[in-house]
Motif scaffolding. Structure first.
Motif, PDB file in Angstrom:
ATOM      1  N   HIS A  17     -11.768 -16.434  -0.242  1.00 52.31           N
ATOM      2  CA  HIS A  17     -12.089 -15.834  -1.555  1.00 52.31           C
ATOM      3  C   HIS A  17     -11.440 -14.467  -1.699  1.00 52.31           C
ATOM      4  O   HIS A  17     -11.586 -13.808  -2.714  1.00 52.31           O
ATOM      5  N   GLU A  31     -19.511  -9.001 -14.008  1.00 50.80           N
ATOM      6  CA  GLU A  31     -19.005  -9.394 -12.689  1.00 50.80           C
ATOM      7  C   GLU A  31     -19.534 -10.783 -12.328  1.00 50.80           C
ATOM      8  O   GLU A  31     -20.072 -11.481 -13.181  1.00 50.80           O
ATOM      9  N   GLU A  91      -8.698   4.317  -8.151  1.00 53.27           N
ATOM     10  CA  GLU A  91      -8.208   3.017  -7.677  1.00 53.27           C
ATOM     11  C   GLU A  91      -6.779   3.010  -7.129  1.00 53.27           C
ATOM     12  O   GLU A  91      -6.513   2.487  -6.061  1.00 53.27           O
ATOM     13  N   PHE A 125       0.801  -1.221   0.000  1.00 53.22           N
ATOM     14  CA  PHE A 125       0.000   0.000   0.000  1.00 53.22           C
ATOM     15  C   PHE A 125       0.837   1.277   0.000  1.00 53.22           C
ATOM     16  O   PHE A 125       0.346   2.325   0.379  1.00 53.22           O
ATOM     17  N   ASP A 145     -20.632 -13.643  -8.778  1.00 53.00           N
ATOM     18  CA  ASP A 145     -20.767 -13.901  -7.335  1.00 53.00           C
ATOM     19  C   ASP A 145     -20.454 -15.349  -6.990  1.00 53.00           C
ATOM     20  O   ASP A 145     -20.776 -15.813  -5.897  1.00 53.00           O
TER      21      ASP A 145
HETATM   22  C1  B12 Z   1      -9.519  -2.881  -7.742  1.00 52.28           C
HETATM   23  C2  B12 Z   1     -10.643  -3.646  -7.112  1.00 52.28           C
HETATM   24  C3  B12 Z   1     -10.996  -4.859  -7.694  1.00 52.28           C
HETATM   25  C4  B12 Z   1     -10.163  -5.567  -8.776  1.00 52.28           C
HETATM   26  C5  B12 Z   1      -9.164  -6.501  -8.032  1.00 52.28           C
HETATM   27  C6  B12 Z   1      -7.816  -5.918  -7.767  1.00 52.28           C
HETATM   28  C7  B12 Z   1      -7.058  -6.724  -6.694  1.00 52.28           C
HETATM   29  N1  B12 Z   1      -6.035  -7.435  -7.050  1.00 52.28           N
HETATM   30  O1  B12 Z   1      -7.461  -6.713  -5.539  1.00 52.28           O
HETATM   31  C8  B12 Z   1     -11.243  -6.446  -9.468  1.00 52.28           C
HETATM   32  C9  B12 Z   1     -11.905  -5.656 -10.581  1.00 52.28           C
HETATM   33  C10 B12 Z   1     -10.749  -7.764 -10.055  1.00 52.28           C
HETATM   34  C11 B12 Z   1     -12.211  -6.632  -8.300  1.00 52.28           C
HETATM   35  C12 B12 Z   1     -13.044  -7.708  -8.167  1.00 52.28           C
HETATM   36  C13 B12 Z   1     -14.015  -7.810  -7.187  1.00 52.28           C
HETATM   37  N2  B12 Z   1     -14.311  -6.914  -6.235  1.00 52.28           N
HETATM   38 CO1  B12 Z   1     -13.286  -5.322  -5.928  1.00 52.28          CO
HETATM   39  N3  B12 Z   1     -12.387  -3.729  -5.472  1.00 52.28           N
HETATM   40  C14 B12 Z   1     -11.338  -3.146  -5.970  1.00 52.28           C
HETATM   41  C15 B12 Z   1     -11.021  -1.864  -5.172  1.00 52.28           C
HETATM   42  C16 B12 Z   1     -11.529  -0.648  -5.960  1.00 52.28           C
HETATM   43  C17 B12 Z   1      -9.544  -1.701  -4.801  1.00 52.28           C
HETATM   44  C18 B12 Z   1      -8.908  -2.989  -4.218  1.00 52.28           C
HETATM   45  C19 B12 Z   1      -7.413  -2.905  -4.145  1.00 52.28           C
HETATM   46  O2  B12 Z   1      -6.879  -1.877  -3.804  1.00 52.28           O
HETATM   47  N4  B12 Z   1      -6.731  -4.015  -4.474  1.00 52.28           N
HETATM   48  C20 B12 Z   1      -5.287  -4.128  -4.403  1.00 52.28           C
HETATM   49  C21 B12 Z   1      -4.925  -5.143  -3.292  1.00 52.28           C
HETATM   50  C22 B12 Z   1      -3.436  -5.226  -3.073  1.00 52.28           C
HETATM   51  O3  B12 Z   1      -5.482  -4.675  -2.068  1.00 52.28           O
HETATM   52  P1  B12 Z   1      -6.785  -5.271  -1.369  1.00 52.28           P
HETATM   53  O4  B12 Z   1      -7.501  -6.138  -2.350  1.00 52.28           O
HETATM   54  O5  B12 Z   1      -7.582  -4.152  -0.785  1.00 52.28           O
HETATM   55  O6  B12 Z   1      -6.205  -6.136  -0.161  1.00 52.28           O
HETATM   56  C23 B12 Z   1      -5.519  -7.392  -0.364  1.00 52.28           C
HETATM   57  C24 B12 Z   1      -4.381  -7.605   0.588  1.00 52.28           C
HETATM   58  O7  B12 Z   1      -3.883  -6.424   1.041  1.00 52.28           O
HETATM   59  C25 B12 Z   1      -4.967  -8.428   1.689  1.00 52.28           C
HETATM   60  N5  B12 Z   1      -5.474  -7.715   2.861  1.00 52.28           N
HETATM   61  C26 B12 Z   1      -6.123  -6.552   2.947  1.00 52.28           C
HETATM   62  N6  B12 Z   1      -6.428  -6.299   4.209  1.00 52.28           N
HETATM   63  C27 B12 Z   1      -5.967  -7.342   4.958  1.00 52.28           C
HETATM   64  C28 B12 Z   1      -6.013  -7.572   6.308  1.00 52.28           C
HETATM   65  C29 B12 Z   1      -5.453  -8.761   6.809  1.00 52.28           C
HETATM   66  C30 B12 Z   1      -5.520  -9.017   8.265  1.00 52.28           C
HETATM   67  C31 B12 Z   1      -4.855  -9.707   5.917  1.00 52.28           C
HETATM   68  C32 B12 Z   1      -4.271 -10.974   6.416  1.00 52.28           C
HETATM   69  C33 B12 Z   1      -4.813  -9.440   4.559  1.00 52.28           C
HETATM   70  C34 B12 Z   1      -5.367  -8.257   4.100  1.00 52.28           C
HETATM   71  O8  B12 Z   1      -6.063  -9.101   1.181  1.00 52.28           O
HETATM   72  C35 B12 Z   1      -6.465  -8.517  -0.022  1.00 52.28           C
HETATM   73  C36 B12 Z   1      -6.504  -9.616  -1.065  1.00 52.28           C
HETATM   74  O9  B12 Z   1      -5.304  -9.836  -1.678  1.00 52.28           O
HETATM   75  C37 B12 Z   1     -11.846  -2.123  -3.852  1.00 52.28           C
HETATM   76  C38 B12 Z   1     -12.364  -0.863  -3.154  1.00 52.28           C
HETATM   77  C39 B12 Z   1     -11.272  -0.245  -2.309  1.00 52.28           C
HETATM   78  N7  B12 Z   1     -11.098   1.055  -2.420  1.00 52.28           N
HETATM   79  O10 B12 Z   1     -10.628  -0.925  -1.544  1.00 52.28           O
HETATM   80  C40 B12 Z   1     -12.981  -3.040  -4.347  1.00 52.28           C
HETATM   81  C41 B12 Z   1     -13.518  -4.099  -3.403  1.00 52.28           C
HETATM   82  C42 B12 Z   1     -12.347  -4.770  -2.722  1.00 52.28           C
HETATM   83  N8  B12 Z   1     -14.144  -5.059  -4.287  1.00 52.28           N
HETATM   84  C43 B12 Z   1     -15.179  -5.638  -3.779  1.00 52.28           C
HETATM   85  C44 B12 Z   1     -15.900  -6.693  -4.401  1.00 52.28           C
HETATM   86  C45 B12 Z   1     -17.206  -7.101  -3.734  1.00 52.28           C
HETATM   87  C46 B12 Z   1     -15.443  -7.294  -5.567  1.00 52.28           C
HETATM   88  C47 B12 Z   1     -16.071  -8.489  -6.318  1.00 52.28           C
HETATM   89  C48 B12 Z   1     -16.750  -9.562  -5.475  1.00 52.28           C
HETATM   90  C49 B12 Z   1     -17.067  -7.932  -7.352  1.00 52.28           C
HETATM   91  C50 B12 Z   1     -17.847  -9.002  -8.110  1.00 52.28           C
HETATM   92  N9  B12 Z   1     -19.003  -9.374  -7.668  1.00 52.28           N
HETATM   93  O11 B12 Z   1     -17.411  -9.507  -9.079  1.00 52.28           O
HETATM   94  C51 B12 Z   1     -14.811  -9.062  -7.028  1.00 52.28           C
HETATM   95  C52 B12 Z   1     -13.945  -9.905  -6.084  1.00 52.28           C
HETATM   96  C53 B12 Z   1     -13.847 -11.358  -6.243  1.00 52.28           C
HETATM   97  C54 B12 Z   1     -12.869 -11.909  -5.204  1.00 52.28           C
HETATM   98  N10 B12 Z   1     -12.826 -13.208  -5.083  1.00 52.28           N
HETATM   99  O12 B12 Z   1     -12.168 -11.180  -4.513  1.00 52.28           O
HETATM  100  C55 B12 Z   1     -15.519  -5.073  -2.400  1.00 52.28           C
HETATM  101  C56 B12 Z   1     -15.145  -6.047  -1.274  1.00 52.28           C
HETATM  102  C57 B12 Z   1     -16.222  -6.262  -0.237  1.00 52.28           C
HETATM  103  C58 B12 Z   1     -15.791  -7.349   0.714  1.00 52.28           C
HETATM  104  N11 B12 Z   1     -16.750  -8.109   1.210  1.00 52.28           N
HETATM  105  O13 B12 Z   1     -14.648  -7.526   1.015  1.00 52.28           O
HETATM  106  C59 B12 Z   1     -14.686  -3.716  -2.413  1.00 52.28           C
HETATM  107  C60 B12 Z   1     -14.180  -3.279  -1.058  1.00 52.28           C
HETATM  108  C61 B12 Z   1     -15.602  -2.645  -3.056  1.00 52.28           C
HETATM  109  C62 B12 Z   1     -16.751  -2.181  -2.196  1.00 52.28           C
HETATM  110  N12 B12 Z   1     -17.367  -1.095  -2.577  1.00 52.28           N
HETATM  111  O14 B12 Z   1     -17.137  -2.734  -1.199  1.00 52.28           O
HETATM  112  N13 B12 Z   1     -12.100  -5.614  -7.393  1.00 52.28           N
END
Ligand code: B12
Length: 301
Positions: free
Chosen positions: A132, A217, A111, A35, A219
Motif C-alpha cells: 500500500h 482521507e 512538504e 529526495f 483507511d
Molecule cells: C505528502 C504526503 C502524502 C501525499 C502523498 C504524496 C506521495 N506521492 O507520497 C498524500 C496526501 C496523498 C498522502 C496520503 C496518505 N498519507 Co501521507 N504523507 C505525506 C508526507 C507529508 C510526505 C511524503 C512524501 O514526501 N512523499 C513523496 C515520496 C516520493 O516519498 P515517500 O512517500 O516518503 O517515499 C516513497 C518512496 O521513496 C519509497 N520509499 C521510501 N522509503 C523507502 C525505503 C525502501 C527500502 C523502499 C524500497 C522504498 C522506500 O516508498 C514511498 C512510496 O512511493 C508524509 C510525511 C513525511 N514528512 O514523510 C506523510 C505520510 C507518508 N503519510 C502518511 C499516511 C498515514 C498517509 C495516508 C494513509 C493518510 C490517510 N489515511 O488517508 C495516505 C496514504 C495512502 C497510501 N496508500 O499510501 C504517514 C505514513 C505512515 C506509515 N505507516 O507509513 C506519513 C509518514 C505521515 C505521518 N505523520 O506519519 N500523504
C-alpha cells in the motif's frame, strides 16, 4: 553518541506518549534522485542525527460506527498527526535547544522541504514498506504516525533493517483501493489517492467510484492489510489508545443524516477541530459527504 542525552530524550518521549524512538545518522538516504533537495543536510547543513518517533494510532477510531449510516474520517487525521508528529516532539526540540543544539521538526506544512519519514523510519529498523506504500511495523501494523527531528547533536546508533514482509502473493491493499492509487510498485499515484482526492476541487475519476463512507482521507487499503487485521478488531492497549478512548466521539454527530444537514457554523464548530489544523472547505465537505452517502447507498452488503 551521548548516552545521557539519549536517556533524557527517551524519557521525554515516554511523557509525550511516543511508543518508539530511534536515533540514526543524518547521511543521505535513497533513492537520492527522488529526495534531491530534501536530504537531511539540505535542510540543516550541520545535521548529525535524525530522531525518529512512532506513535501507534490503531486505537484511534470511530469504533461503534455503522458504515452504512455514518461518515468517517481517517485514523491519521483523527489522531491529530496530519501535519506529522509536531506536538509530541516539541519537548524534545526544546530540550535539544536548551543544550545548545539545533533541532528542526519534520512538518507536513513544509512538504517539499522536509525529510521523508518513511525513508528514515525504514533506516531506523522500524519496519518495511508494504504494497500500500506505507510502512508496516510487525508489532503495530501500519496504523502508525511517524515523526522526525533533524539535529546537529551526535546521537546516532545503528539498527538492523527489517526485511520486506508482505505475505507472498498478497495484493489485498492494491485490490481494495477504489481508485487503484497504489498499483505501481511501492509508488503511490498521488492524484488518485483518496487522501488527496477528497481535498481536490475537481475529482480525477468518475464520481461513481465507491469511496466507501469516508468524507476526509481514507483507511481502506490499510483496513484489509493482514498486519492490521487484529488491530482493527482489538487495538493494542497503549497510552494513546487510552487517551483517544477518553474522548468518546459521538456516533450520532456523524450520521449521514446529521452531516448532510450541518450548517457551515456547525461544521466549523463540531467537525473542523477534528482535522487538527487542516481546514477542509465547507463546500468540499458537503460534496464529500454526498459522495460517501451515495457510495454506501448503492452498496449491496
Ligand atoms: C505528502 C504526503 C502524502 C501525499 C502523498 C504524496 C506521495 N506521492 O507520497 C498524500 C496526501 C496523498 C498522502 C496520503 C496518505 N498519507 Co501521507 N504523507 C505525506 C508526507 C507529508 C510526505 C511524503 C512524501 O514526501 N512523499 C513523496 C515520496 C516520493 O516519498 P515517500 O512517500 O516518503 O517515499 C516513497 C518512496 O521513496 C519509497 N520509499 C521510501 N522509503 C523507502 C525505503 C525502501 C527500502 C523502499 C524500497 C522504498 C522506500 O516508498 C514511498 C512510496 O512511493 C508524509 C510525511 C513525511 N514528512 O514523510 C506523510 C505520510 C507518508 N503519510 C502518511 C499516511 C498515514 C498517509 C495516508 C494513509 C493518510 C490517510 N489515511 O488517508 C495516505 C496514504 C495512502 C497510501 N496508500 O499510501 C504517514 C505514513 C505512515 C506509515 N505507516 O507509513 C506519513 C509518514 C505521515 C505521518 N505523520 O506519519 N500523504
Amino acid at each position: 553518541m551521548n548516552n545521557n542525552m539519549t536517556e533524557d530524550i527517551k524519557n521525554l518521549a515516554k511523557e509525550s506518549l511516543i511508543d518508539e524512538i530511534r536515533f540514526i545518522d543524518a547521511n543521505e538516504y535513497e533513492p537520492k534522485e527522488i529526495f534531491r533537495g530534501r536530504q537531511p543536510k539540505d535542510i540543516m547543513p550541520e545535521a548529525k542525527s535524525i530522531i525518529v518517533t512512532l506513535i501507534y494510532i490503531g486505537g484511534v477510531d470511530m469504533m461503534d460506527f455503522d458504515d452504512k449510516r455514518h461518515g468517517r474520517i481517517s485514523k491519521l487525521a483523527l489522531s491529530g498527526f496530519y501535519a506529522n508528529m509536531v506536538k509530541p516532539t516539541e519537548s524534545i526540540v526544546d530540550y535539544l535547544k536548551s543544550n545548545g543544539y539545533k533541532a528542526i521538526v519534520a512538518d507536513e506544512e513544509l512538504e517539499d522541504e522536509t525529510i521523508s519519514l518513511k525513508s528514515v523510519a525504514v533506516r531506523a529498523g522500524l519496519g518495511f514498506i508494504g504494497k500500500h506504500t506505507l510502512m508496516i511495523n510487525k508489532k503495530y501494523g501500519s496504523f502508525i504516525a511517524l515523526g522526525g527531528i533533524i539535529t546537529d547533536a551526535d546521537l546516532s546508533q545503528v539498527y538492523e533493517m527489517q526485511p520486506v514482509g508482505c505475505p507472498e502473493g498478497c495484493d489485498l491493499c492494491q485490490k481494495a483501493c477504489p481508485t487503484r492509487a497504489n498499483n505501481k510498485d511501492l509508488n503511490l499515484n498521488r492524484s488518485l489517492c483518496i487522501a488527496d482526492y477528497l481535498e481536490s476541487q475537481v475529482i480525477p475519476v468518475k464520481e461513481e467510484v465507491d469511496i466507501s463512507n469516508y468524507f476526509y482521507e481514507c483507511d481502506i487499503c490499510q483496513m484489509v492489510c493482514p498486519y492490521n487485521k487484529n488491530h482493527a478488531k482489538e487495538p493494542l492497549d497503549t497510552p494513546y489508545t487510552r487517551f483517544f478512548k477518553s474522548l468518546a466521539l459521538s456516533a450520532e454527530k456523524f450520521s449521514f443524516e446529521n452531516l448532510m444537514k450541518m450548517s457551515e457554523e456547525e461544521y466549523m464548530e463540531e467537525v473542523v477541530p477534528l482535522y487538527y489544523g487542516f481546514e477542509l472547505p465547507y463546500d468540499i465537505f458537503r460534496r464529500n459527504v454526498s459522495l460517501a452517502y451515495e457510495s454506501m447507498k448503492h452498496r449491496k452488503k
